[in-house]
Design an enzyme around this catalytic site. Structure first.
Site, mmCIF file in Angstrom:
data_model
loop_
_atom_site.group_PDB
_atom_site.id
_atom_site.type_symbol
_atom_site.label_atom_id
_atom_site.label_comp_id
_atom_site.label_asym_id
_atom_site.label_seq_id
_atom_site.Cartn_x
_atom_site.Cartn_y
_atom_site.Cartn_z
ATOM 1 N N ARG A 192 -17.932 14.356 13.856
ATOM 2 C CA ARG A 192 -18.355 14.669 15.221
ATOM 3 C C ARG A 192 -19.241 15.927 15.247
ATOM 4 O O ARG A 192 -20.260 15.952 15.930
ATOM 5 C CB ARG A 192 -17.117 14.894 16.100
ATOM 6 C CG ARG A 192 -17.436 15.288 17.517
ATOM 7 C CD ARG A 192 -16.142 15.567 18.239
ATOM 8 N NE ARG A 192 -15.752 14.481 19.123
ATOM 9 C CZ ARG A 192 -16.270 14.293 20.338
ATOM 10 N NH1 ARG A 192 -17.182 15.094 20.811
ATOM 11 N NH2 ARG A 192 -15.865 13.294 21.084
ATOM 12 N N ASP A 228 5.173 -4.970 5.944
ATOM 13 C CA ASP A 228 5.779 -6.253 6.338
ATOM 14 C C ASP A 228 5.710 -7.297 5.225
ATOM 15 O O ASP A 228 6.601 -8.143 5.106
ATOM 16 C CB ASP A 228 5.206 -6.771 7.668
ATOM 17 C CG ASP A 228 3.721 -7.027 7.600
ATOM 18 O OD1 ASP A 228 3.060 -6.508 6.673
ATOM 19 O OD2 ASP A 228 3.200 -7.744 8.472
ATOM 20 N N GLY A 229 4.692 -7.229 4.364
ATOM 21 C CA GLY A 229 4.623 -8.125 3.204
ATOM 22 C C GLY A 229 5.804 -7.864 2.275
ATOM 23 O O GLY A 229 6.476 -8.794 1.815
ATOM 24 N N SER A 230 6.065 -6.595 2.034
ATOM 25 C CA SER A 230 7.196 -6.218 1.171
ATOM 26 C C SER A 230 8.504 -6.676 1.797
ATOM 27 O O SER A 230 9.436 -7.089 1.094
ATOM 28 C CB SER A 230 7.218 -4.701 0.983
ATOM 29 O OG SER A 230 5.989 -4.277 0.442
ATOM 30 N N ASP A 263 -0.001 1.698 8.441
ATOM 31 C CA ASP A 263 -0.587 0.868 9.507
ATOM 32 C C ASP A 263 0.250 0.748 10.779
ATOM 33 O O ASP A 263 -0.243 0.234 11.783
ATOM 34 C CB ASP A 263 -0.860 -0.549 8.979
ATOM 35 C CG ASP A 263 -1.949 -0.560 7.928
ATOM 36 O OD1 ASP A 263 -2.825 0.322 7.987
ATOM 37 O OD2 ASP A 263 -1.935 -1.437 7.051
ATOM 38 N N VAL A 288 17.013 8.215 -0.573
ATOM 39 C CA VAL A 288 17.830 7.131 -1.144
ATOM 40 C C VAL A 288 18.655 7.668 -2.320
ATOM 41 O O VAL A 288 19.882 7.523 -2.368
ATOM 42 C CB VAL A 288 16.937 5.956 -1.635
ATOM 43 C CG1 VAL A 288 17.726 4.968 -2.476
ATOM 44 C CG2 VAL A 288 16.269 5.253 -0.458
ATOM 45 N N ARG A 324 -6.549 -3.382 8.879
ATOM 46 C CA ARG A 324 -7.217 -4.689 8.779
ATOM 47 C C ARG A 324 -6.835 -5.592 9.941
ATOM 48 O O ARG A 324 -7.677 -6.240 10.540
ATOM 49 C CB ARG A 324 -6.860 -5.374 7.459
ATOM 50 C CG ARG A 324 -7.916 -5.163 6.390
ATOM 51 C CD ARG A 324 -7.460 -5.695 5.066
ATOM 52 N NE ARG A 324 -6.274 -4.955 4.631
ATOM 53 C CZ ARG A 324 -5.385 -5.385 3.731
ATOM 54 N NH1 ARG A 324 -5.538 -6.545 3.180
ATOM 55 N NH2 ARG A 324 -4.352 -4.649 3.392
ATOM 56 N N ASP A 360 2.369 -1.374 11.465
ATOM 57 C CA ASP A 360 2.330 -2.767 11.924
ATOM 58 C C ASP A 360 3.616 -3.542 11.623
ATOM 59 O O ASP A 360 3.579 -4.742 11.376
ATOM 60 C CB ASP A 360 1.106 -3.487 11.321
ATOM 61 C CG ASP A 360 1.128 -3.477 9.804
ATOM 62 O OD1 ASP A 360 1.959 -2.754 9.218
ATOM 63 O OD2 ASP A 360 0.311 -4.183 9.196
ATOM 64 N N THR A 382 4.450 2.163 5.586
ATOM 65 C CA THR A 382 3.055 1.721 5.680
ATOM 66 C C THR A 382 2.315 2.631 6.652
ATOM 67 O O THR A 382 2.867 2.994 7.687
ATOM 68 C CB THR A 382 2.933 0.250 6.130
ATOM 69 O OG1 THR A 382 1.550 -0.027 6.440
ATOM 70 C CG2 THR A 382 3.758 -0.075 7.362
ATOM 71 N N ARG A 389 0.874 -4.856 -5.785
ATOM 72 C CA ARG A 389 0.974 -6.128 -5.050
ATOM 73 C C ARG A 389 1.259 -7.173 -6.127
ATOM 74 O O ARG A 389 0.606 -7.183 -7.173
ATOM 75 C CB ARG A 389 -0.322 -6.409 -4.303
ATOM 76 C CG ARG A 389 -0.681 -5.206 -3.395
ATOM 77 C CD ARG A 389 -1.590 -5.539 -2.275
ATOM 78 N NE ARG A 389 -2.122 -4.320 -1.662
ATOM 79 C CZ ARG A 389 -1.726 -3.826 -0.491
ATOM 80 N NH1 ARG A 389 -0.799 -4.419 0.212
ATOM 81 N NH2 ARG A 389 -2.283 -2.729 -0.005
ATOM 82 N N ALA A 421 -13.178 9.474 21.577
ATOM 83 C CA ALA A 421 -14.239 8.502 21.281
ATOM 84 C C ALA A 421 -14.727 7.815 22.561
ATOM 85 O O ALA A 421 -13.953 7.644 23.506
ATOM 86 C CB ALA A 421 -13.712 7.447 20.311
ATOM 87 N N LYS A 451 -26.044 11.841 27.925
ATOM 88 C CA LYS A 451 -25.073 12.038 26.845
ATOM 89 C C LYS A 451 -25.794 12.086 25.502
ATOM 90 O O LYS A 451 -26.649 11.244 25.223
ATOM 91 C CB LYS A 451 -24.046 10.898 26.872
ATOM 92 C CG LYS A 451 -22.766 11.252 26.172
ATOM 93 C CD LYS A 451 -21.667 10.292 26.544
ATOM 94 C CE LYS A 451 -20.402 10.558 25.786
ATOM 95 N NZ LYS A 451 -19.684 11.753 26.146
ATOM 96 N N GLN A 507 -7.422 8.354 3.796
ATOM 97 C CA GLN A 507 -6.323 8.264 4.775
ATOM 98 C C GLN A 507 -4.971 7.967 4.141
ATOM 99 O O GLN A 507 -3.936 8.158 4.755
ATOM 100 C CB GLN A 507 -6.610 7.132 5.780
ATOM 101 C CG GLN A 507 -7.750 7.435 6.696
ATOM 102 C CD GLN A 507 -8.334 6.166 7.302
ATOM 103 O OE1 GLN A 507 -7.961 5.763 8.380
ATOM 104 N NE2 GLN A 507 -9.260 5.532 6.596
ATOM 105 N N GLY A 551 0.839 -1.204 0.000
ATOM 106 C CA GLY A 551 0.000 0.000 0.000
ATOM 107 C C GLY A 551 0.869 1.246 0.000
ATOM 108 O O GLY A 551 1.903 1.285 0.659
#
Ligand code: ATP
Length: 334
Positions: A168, A117-119, A141, A37, A185, A143, A139, A86, A200, A228, A266, A25
């Protein structure tokens, strides 16, 4: 460190040509990383090949020669000038072997892979076939286990936060319950950070959600009884079915409930200052690693410092959300 400085320190690799690709992504800040680079490579007297569309472009030998000017006027833009993809073929041994052979044939001494992490798993597979790779974490994410920062997370977070503020406003005017689904995900980092930043009432993330929807309904009903008028639920994408959840909450509580899925908004947009600077540093560091003889490493940001580690070790690590942040979010969701 320039190539000459590395040489004077007695640590330099005999490399002449490197390549860079973006994969998985896209993430805002990838362009700053590519620029980091390319320009660091130029300073070190290296040739740089940009590979378009990630591993797909590698297998198709879709290469473009890059110099400092090829990365002019890109640092402020989201997306990636090298495009991304991908690539199913890389999931098979023959694809990886062919990709490694192509790197060898084109005399590419080091490959910088900017992606998630897939890459990284793709890069590790190439390393197993004899290629020399350096991973840069790109990424939204967050993650990737070996690093506390990934390129694009900060921008995605700020974009999501602004979107949630807007929802909101309208939810407050209509005295609604709003479910807002953010990206993630398998990882709830964006949801958790936005959950705190947007105040939230409920934060649902794959790492912690027990799927006890009735408990959520009971808490909303209680808050409603206590006066509320506005209820914000932030769902990480991996929780799924935000629209169905909105329907069920409305039926059970009588509160008008709407789901908003923020989606690809996003991913895009101009990177934040943090993403531009960190991505520039990480891209530059990837080349320093190659120049100083590093093999099969990943660039990381850990405990407030830029560093690097072995890609095989990095991919053995497991990531959880920051539990102290989660615990604090529990105290603030009232
Ligand atoms: P994001 O976090 O944005 O999803 P990502 O890098 O994790 O980014 P993936 O789609 O998981 O995105 O991986 C990108 C590409 O890396 C895949 O399309 C595939 O070509 C390659 N790849 C992923 N896993 C492996 C693997 N186990 N072996 C070889 N290549 C892989």
């Amino acid at each position: 460190m320039t190539r000459r400085m590395a040489f004077l320190k007695g640590k330099t690799a005999d490399i002449k040509t490197i390549a860079v690709l973006t994969s998985g992504g896209d993430a805002p800040g990838m362009n700053a990383a590519i620029r980091g680079v390319v320009r660091t490579a130029v300073v070190n007297g290296l040739k740089v090949k940009g590979i378009r569309r990630g591993y797909t472009g590698l297998l198709e030998e879709d290469f473009v020669d890059m110099d400092a000017r090829s990365t002019s006027d890109i640092i402020q833009h989201g997306g990636t000038i090298l495009y991304t993809a991908r690539c199913a073929e890389m999931m098979h041994d023959e694809g990886v072997a062919r990709a490694a052979e192509i790197l060898k044939k084109n005399n590419i001494d080091g490959l910088v892979v900017i992606g998630g992490d897939g890459s990284y798993r793709g890069a590790r597979a190439l390393a197993e076939k004899g290629a020399n790779v350096v991973g840069v974490p790109g990424t939204i994410d967050l993650d990737i286990a070996c690093t506390d920062y990934t390129i694009g997370f900060d921008t995605a977070l700020n974009t999501a936060m602004e979107c949630i503020d807007r929802v909101r406003d309208t939810s407050a005017s209509h005295e609604r319950c709003s479910i807002i689904e953010v990206m993630g995900r398998k990882a709830g980092h964006i949801a958790l950070w936005c959950g705190i930043a947007n105040g939230a009432e409920e934060i649902l993330i794959p790492e912690r959600y027990d799927y006890e929807e009735q408990a959520i309904i009971d808490r909303i009903a209680l808050r409603k009884r206590l006066g509320k008028r506005l209820h914000i639920i932030i769902n990480a994408e991996g929780i799924g079915d935000s629209n169905g959840m909105a329907k069920r909450i409305e039926e059970a509580t009588g509160l008008e409930t709407r789901a908003t899925i923020i989606g690809y908004i996003q991913r895009g947009g101009s990177p934040t200052c943090r993403d531009r600077v960190f991505a520039s540093v990480m891209g530059s560091k990837a080349v320093d690693i190659l120049v100083s003889g590093g093999k099969n490493r990943v660039v990381c940001y850990r405990e407030g410092k830029f560093t690097d580690m072995d890609i095989f070790e990095a991919l053995e690590m497991q990531k959880d959300i920051d539990n102290s942040l989660w615990e604090i979010s529990r105290k603030l969701c009232r």
